[in-house]
Write a protein that holds these residues in place. Structure first.
Motif, mmCIF file in Angstrom:
data_model
loop_
_atom_site.group_PDB
_atom_site.id
_atom_site.type_symbol
_atom_site.label_atom_id
_atom_site.label_comp_id
_atom_site.label_asym_id
_atom_site.label_seq_id
_atom_site.Cartn_x
_atom_site.Cartn_y
_atom_site.Cartn_z
ATOM 1 N N SER A 22 0.744 -1.199 0.162
ATOM 2 C CA SER A 22 0.136 -0.060 0.017
ATOM 3 C C SER A 22 0.909 1.485 -0.081
ATOM 4 O O SER A 22 1.974 1.060 0.168
ATOM 5 N N SER A 23 0.356 2.369 -0.183
ATOM 6 C CA SER A 23 1.034 3.626 -0.289
ATOM 7 C C SER A 23 1.479 3.906 1.240
ATOM 8 O O SER A 23 2.820 4.351 1.442
ATOM 9 N N GLU A 24 0.891 3.576 2.352
ATOM 10 C CA GLU A 24 1.344 3.634 3.556
ATOM 11 C C GLU A 24 2.497 2.700 3.716
ATOM 12 O O GLU A 24 3.488 3.467 4.680
ATOM 13 N N GLU A 25 2.729 1.753 3.396
ATOM 14 C CA GLU A 25 3.718 0.661 3.664
ATOM 15 C C GLU A 25 5.006 1.203 2.771
ATOM 16 O O GLU A 25 6.149 1.342 3.450
ATOM 17 N N LEU A 26 4.893 1.745 1.499
ATOM 18 C CA LEU A 26 5.731 2.278 0.935
ATOM 19 C C LEU A 26 6.366 3.539 1.525
ATOM 20 O O LEU A 26 7.612 3.730 1.660
ATOM 21 N N GLN A 27 5.493 4.436 1.950
ATOM 22 C CA GLN A 27 6.002 5.488 2.730
ATOM 23 C C GLN A 27 6.705 5.256 4.033
ATOM 24 O O GLN A 27 7.670 5.809 4.375
ATOM 25 N N ARG A 43 1.334 7.611 -3.045
ATOM 26 C CA ARG A 43 0.171 7.218 -4.102
ATOM 27 C C ARG A 43 0.412 7.162 -5.499
ATOM 28 O O ARG A 43 0.072 6.360 -6.298
ATOM 29 N N ARG A 44 1.101 8.339 -5.811
ATOM 30 C CA ARG A 44 1.261 8.485 -7.128
ATOM 31 C C ARG A 44 2.313 7.571 -7.744
ATOM 32 O O ARG A 44 2.271 7.092 -8.913
ATOM 33 N N MET A 45 3.314 7.190 -6.868
ATOM 34 C CA MET A 45 4.458 6.003 -7.085
ATOM 35 C C MET A 45 3.675 4.899 -7.523
ATOM 36 O O MET A 45 4.009 4.417 -8.317
ATOM 37 N N TYR A 71 0.423 4.350 -8.100
ATOM 38 C CA TYR A 71 -0.398 4.594 -9.292
ATOM 39 C C TYR A 71 0.200 4.154 -10.679
ATOM 40 O O TYR A 71 -0.243 3.655 -11.694
ATOM 41 N N ALA A 72 1.431 4.615 -10.617
ATOM 42 C CA ALA A 72 2.131 4.500 -11.952
ATOM 43 C C ALA A 72 2.523 3.228 -12.529
ATOM 44 O O ALA A 72 2.591 2.878 -13.701
ATOM 45 N N TYR A 73 2.362 2.218 -11.366
ATOM 46 C CA TYR A 73 2.853 0.695 -11.880
ATOM 47 C C TYR A 73 1.735 -0.044 -11.500
ATOM 48 O O TYR A 73 1.705 -1.089 -11.509
ATOM 49 N N ASP A 74 0.477 0.309 -10.911
ATOM 50 C CA ASP A 74 -0.729 -0.248 -10.456
ATOM 51 C C ASP A 74 -1.634 -0.625 -11.856
ATOM 52 O O ASP A 74 -2.592 0.078 -11.994
ATOM 53 N N THR A 75 -1.120 -1.658 -12.597
ATOM 54 C CA THR A 75 -1.805 -1.907 -13.989
ATOM 55 C C THR A 75 -3.292 -2.566 -13.486
ATOM 56 O O THR A 75 -4.190 -2.368 -14.481
ATOM 57 N N ASN A 76 -3.631 -2.974 -12.499
ATOM 58 C CA ASN A 76 -5.106 -3.491 -12.289
ATOM 59 C C ASN A 76 -5.904 -2.524 -11.610
ATOM 60 O O ASN A 76 -7.072 -2.656 -11.126
ATOM 61 N N LEU A 77 -5.217 -1.336 -11.251
ATOM 62 C CA LEU A 77 -5.986 -0.030 -10.581
ATOM 63 C C LEU A 77 -6.763 -0.598 -9.191
ATOM 64 O O LEU A 77 -7.710 0.118 -8.965
ATOM 65 N N ASP A 78 -6.098 -1.294 -8.606
ATOM 66 C CA ASP A 78 -6.770 -1.562 -7.252
ATOM 67 C C ASP A 78 -6.223 -0.600 -6.093
ATOM 68 O O ASP A 78 -6.445 -1.001 -4.902
ATOM 69 N N VAL A 121 -3.028 -0.679 -4.978
ATOM 70 C CA VAL A 121 -1.909 -1.390 -4.357
ATOM 71 C C VAL A 121 -0.947 -2.050 -5.505
ATOM 72 O O VAL A 121 -1.638 -2.167 -6.434
ATOM 73 N N LEU A 122 0.107 -2.269 -4.989
ATOM 74 C CA LEU A 122 0.956 -3.365 -5.971
ATOM 75 C C LEU A 122 1.066 -4.533 -5.500
ATOM 76 O O LEU A 122 1.381 -4.926 -4.474
ATOM 77 N N ASP A 123 0.811 -5.528 -6.400
ATOM 78 C CA ASP A 123 1.014 -6.807 -6.103
ATOM 79 C C ASP A 123 2.495 -7.352 -6.200
ATOM 80 O O ASP A 123 3.070 -6.276 -6.848
ATOM 81 N N PHE A 124 2.923 -8.499 -6.413
ATOM 82 C CA PHE A 124 4.271 -8.652 -6.620
ATOM 83 C C PHE A 124 4.539 -8.434 -8.285
ATOM 84 O O PHE A 124 5.805 -7.989 -8.336
#
Length: 148
Positions: A97-102, A120-122, A124-131, A133-136
Motif C-alpha cells: 500500500s502507499s502507507e507501507e511504501l511511505q 500514492r502517485r508512485m 499508481y504509475a505501476y498499478d496495472t489493475n488499478l486496485d 496497491v502493488l501486487d508482486f
C-alpha cells in the motif's frame, strides 16, 4: 519512473558513508542491507561486490545490476525481488500500500512530510489493475522499470 531516483540514491550513499570518505565500505553497505532486511553473509557480499569499498558510481552500478535486476537470485526463484517485496509488504497481506511504501522510504531516510514524494502517485504509475496497491508482479515491473 523508478522507485529510487539518482538523487535518492545519492542521499542514501551519503547517509551510509559514515566516515565521509566518499566510499561505501562493505560494512557500511551491509548496514544498509540489514536495515531493509536483506541478509548477506560477509563472504556473499564480498563475492558480489568484488572489492572492499564502492564509489558512488560503483554503488549505482551495484544498485542497478544487483538490486533492481535481481541478479543475486535464489535457486529457481526471483529470490531477492521476493525478499524486497516482503520488506515493503509490512503487514504480509501480499500487496504494498502507499502507507507501507511511505513507511519503508521513511526508514531509509527518503521520505518525510516535506519531501514532496507522493507514494500514492508512485504506486499508481505501476498499478496495472488499478486496485490502489502493488501486487508482486506490479512491484517487479516497477523494480525492473517496465510497465506491461
Amino acid at each position: 519512473m523508478s522507485a529510487l531516483s539518482r538523487s535518492d540514491l545519492h542521499r542514501i550513499f551519503e547517509m551510509i558513508d559514515k566516515n565521509g570518505d566518499g566510499l561505501v565500505s562493505l560494512e557500511e553497505l551491509n548496514w544498509l542491507l540489514e536495515r531493509i532486511e536483506v541478509q548477506f553473509s560477509q563472504e556473499e557480499l564480498e563475492s558480489l561486490v568484488g572489492k572492499q569499498s564502492l564509489s558512488f558510481d560503483e554503488f549505482l552500478f551495484f544498485h542497478d545490476t544487483t538490486i533492481l535486476n535481481g541478479n543475486y537470485q535464489e535457486e529457481g526463484e526471483e529470490g531477492d525481488l521476493v525478499k524486497a517485496f516482503k520488506v515493503y509488504d509490512l503487514n504480509g497481506d501480499g500487496v504494498i500500500s502507499s502507507e507501507e511504501l511511505q513507511s519503508v522510504l521513511g526508514r531509509l531516510g527518503l521520505w518525510d512530510e516535506s519531501s514532496g514524494k507522493d507514494c500514492r502517485r508512485m504506486i499508481y504509475a505501476y498499478d496495472t489493475n488499478l486496485d490502489g496497491v502493488l501486487d508482486f508482479e506490479e512491484f517487479k515491473n516497477m523494480m525492473l522499470h517496465t510497465v506491461s
